[in-house]
Write a protein that holds these residues in place. Structure first.
Motif, PDB file in Angstrom:
ATOM      1  N   GLU A  15       1.898  -0.800  -6.341  1.00  0.00           N
ATOM      2  CA  GLU A  15       2.836  -1.503  -5.470  1.00  0.00           C
ATOM      3  C   GLU A  15       2.299  -2.862  -5.032  1.00  0.00           C
ATOM      4  O   GLU A  15       3.064  -3.808  -4.813  1.00  0.00           O
ATOM      5  CB  GLU A  15       3.141  -0.634  -4.247  1.00  0.00           C
ATOM      6  N   ASN A  16       0.970  -3.006  -4.940  1.00  0.00           N
ATOM      7  CA  ASN A  16       0.382  -4.275  -4.503  1.00  0.00           C
ATOM      8  C   ASN A  16       0.252  -5.293  -5.624  1.00  0.00           C
ATOM      9  O   ASN A  16      -0.302  -6.374  -5.425  1.00  0.00           O
ATOM     10  CB  ASN A  16      -0.983  -4.032  -3.847  1.00  0.00           C
ATOM     11  N   GLY A  17       0.734  -4.966  -6.824  1.00  0.00           N
ATOM     12  CA  GLY A  17       0.709  -5.886  -7.951  1.00  0.00           C
ATOM     13  C   GLY A  17      -0.458  -5.686  -8.897  1.00  0.00           C
ATOM     14  O   GLY A  17      -0.465  -6.256  -9.995  1.00  0.00           O
ATOM     15  N   LYS A  18      -1.446  -4.893  -8.503  1.00  0.00           N
ATOM     16  CA  LYS A  18      -2.580  -4.646  -9.383  1.00  0.00           C
ATOM     17  C   LYS A  18      -2.210  -3.656 -10.478  1.00  0.00           C
ATOM     18  O   LYS A  18      -1.303  -2.830 -10.305  1.00  0.00           O
ATOM     19  CB  LYS A  18      -3.777  -4.124  -8.580  1.00  0.00           C
ATOM     20  N   LYS A  98      -7.778   1.770  -0.895  1.00  0.00           N
ATOM     21  CA  LYS A  98      -6.786   1.038  -0.105  1.00  0.00           C
ATOM     22  C   LYS A  98      -5.772   0.292  -0.967  1.00  0.00           C
ATOM     23  O   LYS A  98      -4.820  -0.288  -0.449  1.00  0.00           O
ATOM     24  CB  LYS A  98      -7.483   0.082   0.859  1.00  0.00           C
ATOM     25  N   ASP A  99      -5.956   0.323  -2.286  1.00  0.00           N
ATOM     26  CA  ASP A  99      -4.961  -0.254  -3.193  1.00  0.00           C
ATOM     27  C   ASP A  99      -3.741   0.640  -3.353  1.00  0.00           C
ATOM     28  O   ASP A  99      -2.704   0.189  -3.847  1.00  0.00           O
ATOM     29  CB  ASP A  99      -5.575  -0.495  -4.579  1.00  0.00           C
ATOM     30  N   THR A 101      -0.649   3.479  -2.357  1.00  0.00           N
ATOM     31  CA  THR A 101       0.302   3.913  -1.343  1.00  0.00           C
ATOM     32  C   THR A 101       0.948   5.222  -1.798  1.00  0.00           C
ATOM     33  O   THR A 101       0.869   5.602  -2.977  1.00  0.00           O
ATOM     34  CB  THR A 101       1.418   2.879  -1.126  1.00  0.00           C
ATOM     35  N   ASP A 104       3.168   4.656  -4.694  1.00  0.00           N
ATOM     36  CA  ASP A 104       2.484   4.667  -5.994  1.00  0.00           C
ATOM     37  C   ASP A 104       2.326   6.090  -6.507  1.00  0.00           C
ATOM     38  O   ASP A 104       2.561   6.368  -7.685  1.00  0.00           O
ATOM     39  CB  ASP A 104       1.104   4.008  -5.874  1.00  0.00           C
ATOM     40  N   THR A 242       0.477   5.046   4.701  1.00  0.00           N
ATOM     41  CA  THR A 242       1.311   4.167   3.861  1.00  0.00           C
ATOM     42  C   THR A 242       2.722   4.719   3.691  1.00  0.00           C
ATOM     43  O   THR A 242       3.516   4.160   2.949  1.00  0.00           O
ATOM     44  CB  THR A 242       0.681   4.008   2.467  1.00  0.00           C
TER      45      THR A 242
END
Length: 333
Positions: A15-18, A98-99, A101, A104, A242
């Protein structure tokens, strides 16, 4: 124990783009062969895993042959949250916790289901963290689930949950004995003062030793440390904060109107973590826009863990849902 199966996921976008180049998704199948019977998905809680029934199954009293979720009739699928360590492959543990959620994890579970050619699910059930993932899975695919059953959980992380996640994270990152010490705090979130006081009654192991309550807590810490990895605990704890099915969507009522499933909210009246008042408010809001939403409450002195303890009450709540399906012919798409 039922064989642990694996699905290989490549180039999964978080979700964070990674991007994750490779994510193994482990799961277990119970009951009837896939695509021959109604499908039930069971999501595990924070320290749980996919081994829900059979040898060392953590929900044996609810799931199995001739149980409420009857494996003589249903196909039951349970995924492991990636990084929970149940596969015993330490190379699959996740350090950048922490990457991730809950969204995800829900998307990863759907990737697994689509790989298995599962496009419709009779029931999606989970307690605590597993129930939060179930809420998000339903929001992602609102037309693919017949019955959503979130137990002792919420569709959102409240300030109270977020605060306790922070305390757990501080312990896990700063203690000399992080898993054991974090478990001491967690156990007091999962039970109530009344439950603890009734059980131990200020008794000691012997006249000159520690109190029984202290011994009980210490043993819980040792047991978890012996079977759980630090990186796994950090990830599972972080996921709790999250949780929010309205993030980058509309409000709760708007999201609810998109969901076709019957929603059976199951709360515990003494839950000090996912408090029942929040569940009651959610139910009242949902009923204004959706007819097929239902509220059930487990009455217990034991608090959050009552969903694992009060099996008779939980079975009585779930029995009508699963028995009704037994009288209908069904083959999953």
């Amino acid at each position: 124990m039922k064989k642990l199966e694996k699905i290989d996921l490549f180039n999964f976008g978080l979700e964070n783009g990674k991007q994750r180049a490779y994510t193994p998704l482990f799961y277990q199948l119970f009951g009837q062969p896939l695509h021959s019977a109604p499908i039930v998905i069971v999501n595990h809680a924070l320290t749980g895993n996919s081994n829900i029934t059979g040898e060392n199954g953590w929900w044996n009293d609810l799931i199995g042959e001739n149980k409420t979720i009857d494996t003589n009739y249903f196909t039951v699928i349970a995924f492991n949250i990636p990084g929970n360590g149940f596969d015993n492959n330490f190379g699959n543990l996740i350090s950048n916790y922490k990457d991730f959620t809950i969204r995800d994890i829900a998307r990863i579970f759907w990737e697994g289901l689509f790989f298995l050619n599962v496009n419709s699910v009779f029931a999606l059930i989970g307690g605590s963290l597993g129930g939060s993932i179930a809420w998000e899975m339903t929001a992602l695919q609102p037309d693919k689930i017949a019955n959503l059953i979130p137990i002792a959980t919420d569709w959102k992380a409240t300030d109270w949950v977020i605060a306790n996640v922070l305390i757990q994270d501080q312990i896990l990152n700063n203690s000399d004995d992080p898993i054991a010490d974090a478990r001491l705090h967690a156990m007091l979130l999962y039970r109530t003062p009344q439950s603890v006081n009734q059980r131990f009654q200020r008794e000691k192991l012997n006249e000159n030793s520690i109190f029984q309550i202290e011994n009980w807590l210490v043993n819980h810490g040792i047991k978890l440390k012996n079977r759980f990895r630090l990186s796994s605990y950090k990830l599972m704890n972080h996921l709790l904060k999250t949780n929010d099915i309205t993030r980058e969507r509309n409000n709760f009522q708007s999201v609810i109107t998109t969901i076709n499933a019957n929603i059976h909210i199951v709360a515990v009246d003494t839950d000090y973590f996912f408090i029942a008042d929040e569940n009651r408010k959610d139910y009242q809001q949902a009923k204004l826009v959706k007819e097929n939403v239902f509220y059930h409450e487990i009455n217990s002195i034991h608090g959050h863990d009552a969903f694992l303890i009060e099996i008779n009450q939980l079975s009585q709540i779930l029995e009508p849902i699963f028995n009704k399906q037994k009288q209908q012919k069904y083959v999953s798409a």
